[in-house]
Scaffold this motif. Sequence first.
Motif, PDB file in Angstrom:
ATOM      1  N   PRO A  75      -1.508   5.801  -8.412  1.00  0.00           N
ATOM      2  CA  PRO A  75      -2.342   4.694  -7.945  1.00  0.00           C
ATOM      3  C   PRO A  75      -3.790   5.118  -7.741  1.00  0.00           C
ATOM      4  CG  PRO A  75      -1.054   5.558  -6.130  1.00  0.00           C
ATOM      5  CD  PRO A  75      -0.576   6.262  -7.379  1.00  0.00           C
ATOM      6  N   GLY A  76      -4.685   4.147  -7.850  1.00  0.00           N
ATOM      7  CA  GLY A  76      -6.104   4.426  -7.669  1.00  0.00           C
ATOM      8  C   GLY A  76      -6.429   4.991  -6.303  1.00  0.00           C
TER       9      GLY A  76
ATOM     10  N   GLY B  34     -13.219   1.195  -7.145  1.00  0.00           N
ATOM     11  CA  GLY B  34     -12.295   0.566  -6.204  1.00  0.00           C
ATOM     12  C   GLY B  34     -12.984   0.123  -4.934  1.00  0.00           C
TER      13      GLY B  34
ATOM     14  N   THR C 297       1.049   6.458 -13.694  1.00  0.00           N
ATOM     15  CA  THR C 297       1.719   5.819 -12.568  1.00  0.00           C
ATOM     16  C   THR C 297       0.995   6.128 -11.263  1.00  0.00           C
ATOM     17  OG1 THR C 297       3.174   7.741 -12.370  1.00  0.00           O
ATOM     18  CG2 THR C 297       3.990   5.882 -13.667  1.00  0.00           C
TER      19      THR C 297
ATOM     20  N   ALA D  89      -3.871  -4.249  -3.044  1.00  0.00           N
ATOM     21  CA  ALA D  89      -3.975  -4.649  -4.447  1.00  0.00           C
ATOM     22  C   ALA D  89      -4.781  -3.653  -5.251  1.00  0.00           C
ATOM     23  CB  ALA D  89      -4.605  -6.039  -4.535  1.00  0.00           C
ATOM     24  N   VAL D  90      -5.886  -3.171  -4.689  1.00  0.00           N
ATOM     25  CA  VAL D  90      -6.769  -2.267  -5.427  1.00  0.00           C
ATOM     26  C   VAL D  90      -6.234  -0.841  -5.429  1.00  0.00           C
ATOM     27  CG1 VAL D  90      -9.082  -1.241  -5.495  1.00  0.00           C
ATOM     28  CG2 VAL D  90      -8.802  -3.685  -5.023  1.00  0.00           C
ATOM     29  N   TRP D  91      -5.929  -0.307  -4.254  1.00  0.00           N
ATOM     30  CA  TRP D  91      -5.538   1.102  -4.179  1.00  0.00           C
ATOM     31  C   TRP D  91      -4.096   1.331  -4.610  1.00  0.00           C
ATOM     32  CZ3 TRP D  91      -9.780   3.086  -4.724  1.00  0.00           C
ATOM     33  CH2 TRP D  91     -10.880   2.873  -3.901  1.00  0.00           C
ATOM     34  N   GLY D  92      -3.276   0.295  -4.617  1.00  0.00           N
ATOM     35  CA  GLY D  92      -1.898   0.456  -5.071  1.00  0.00           C
ATOM     36  C   GLY D  92      -1.741   0.280  -6.574  1.00  0.00           C
ATOM     37  N   ARG D  93      -2.782  -0.172  -7.248  1.00  0.00           N
ATOM     38  CA  ARG D  93      -2.734  -0.413  -8.685  1.00  0.00           C
ATOM     39  C   ARG D  93      -2.801   0.901  -9.460  1.00  0.00           C
ATOM     40  NH1 ARG D  93      -6.962  -4.253  -9.388  1.00  0.00           N
ATOM     41  NH2 ARG D  93      -8.394  -2.494  -9.552  1.00  0.00           N
ATOM     42  N   PRO D  94      -1.885   1.111 -10.426  1.00  0.00           N
ATOM     43  CA  PRO D  94      -1.899   2.372 -11.187  1.00  0.00           C
ATOM     44  C   PRO D  94      -3.193   2.540 -11.972  1.00  0.00           C
ATOM     45  CG  PRO D  94       0.171   1.196 -11.501  1.00  0.00           C
ATOM     46  CD  PRO D  94      -0.762   0.242 -10.803  1.00  0.00           C
TER      47      PRO D  94
ATOM     48  N   THR E  49       0.836  -1.202   0.000  1.00  0.00           N
ATOM     49  CA  THR E  49       0.000   0.000   0.000  1.00  0.00           C
ATOM     50  C   THR E  49       0.877   1.261   0.000  1.00  0.00           C
ATOM     51  OG1 THR E  49      -1.702  -1.146   1.275  1.00  0.00           O
ATOM     52  CG2 THR E  49      -1.821   1.246   1.217  1.00  0.00           C
TER      53      THR E  49
ATOM     54  N   GLU F 190     -14.923  -2.998  -5.788  1.00  0.00           N
ATOM     55  CA  GLU F 190     -14.043  -4.155  -5.978  1.00  0.00           C
ATOM     56  C   GLU F 190     -13.562  -4.716  -4.649  1.00  0.00           C
ATOM     57  OE1 GLU F 190      -9.894  -5.406  -8.308  1.00  0.00           O
ATOM     58  OE2 GLU F 190     -10.767  -3.405  -8.585  1.00  0.00           O
TER      59      GLU F 190
END
Length: 218
Positions: free
Chosen positions: A175-176, A140, A173, A163-168, A61, A143
């Motif tokens: 993150p969400g 997000g 670049t 996994a969700v909030w760290g994904r670009p 995270t 999900e």
Amino acid sequence: MPTATNTAELRLADAGTVADLRTFVTRARAADDGAIRLQGAGHVLAAYVCVMRAKLLGEGTPTILGLRTMALDTPSDLDVTVSLASVADRLARMDADDVALPVPPMTVNAAWTAVSAPRDAWEEVATLDADTMIDAAKSGVREIGQIIPVNPGALIVNNARAAVWGRPMAGLTLPGGAAFAAYALGFVAPGETGTVFRSHRWLRLSTGRGHILVRPPL
């Protein structure tokens, strides 16, 4: 752990600024009822809160902070970190025309305050419309709700959020989690545009309402 330090006060510019701080604190508590860093620089107060951070060793995270600046009637060089709950309590006690905010005397240690975001050398890298940010935040949340089972353990919850909030976000670049933080803190509204900046490892999402600062995990 709290420690006794100060008996200072901050004199905000006017009643509207007090209301602004009250709204910011309320939204920040709903996102993560932790700490707030109050940093005075002349007639400007910078209020930082942490919306997201790694809670377990090795978790992916990013650290995501919200920053709202507001005007002070009296210059200040104060720099303290106190609990959001204590600031909310003092704001609730202030009269309608009162602009003097007593700073809580008990400071707290928050790991996210140890490394400050750069103040300059920011380079613009992208823009985002409000719909994109709001959709990223809402999708997000949905999900994560679908991933997390009933009665999950802390490890499952933290891994899902990482996994969700760290994904670009698509094509960026950023993150969400930055979009979620902007939405949760009220920094984005329909029709507005956000600008993404980079400085070294830090990213910043700025709108006319505030700034989201992102430090990726090491």
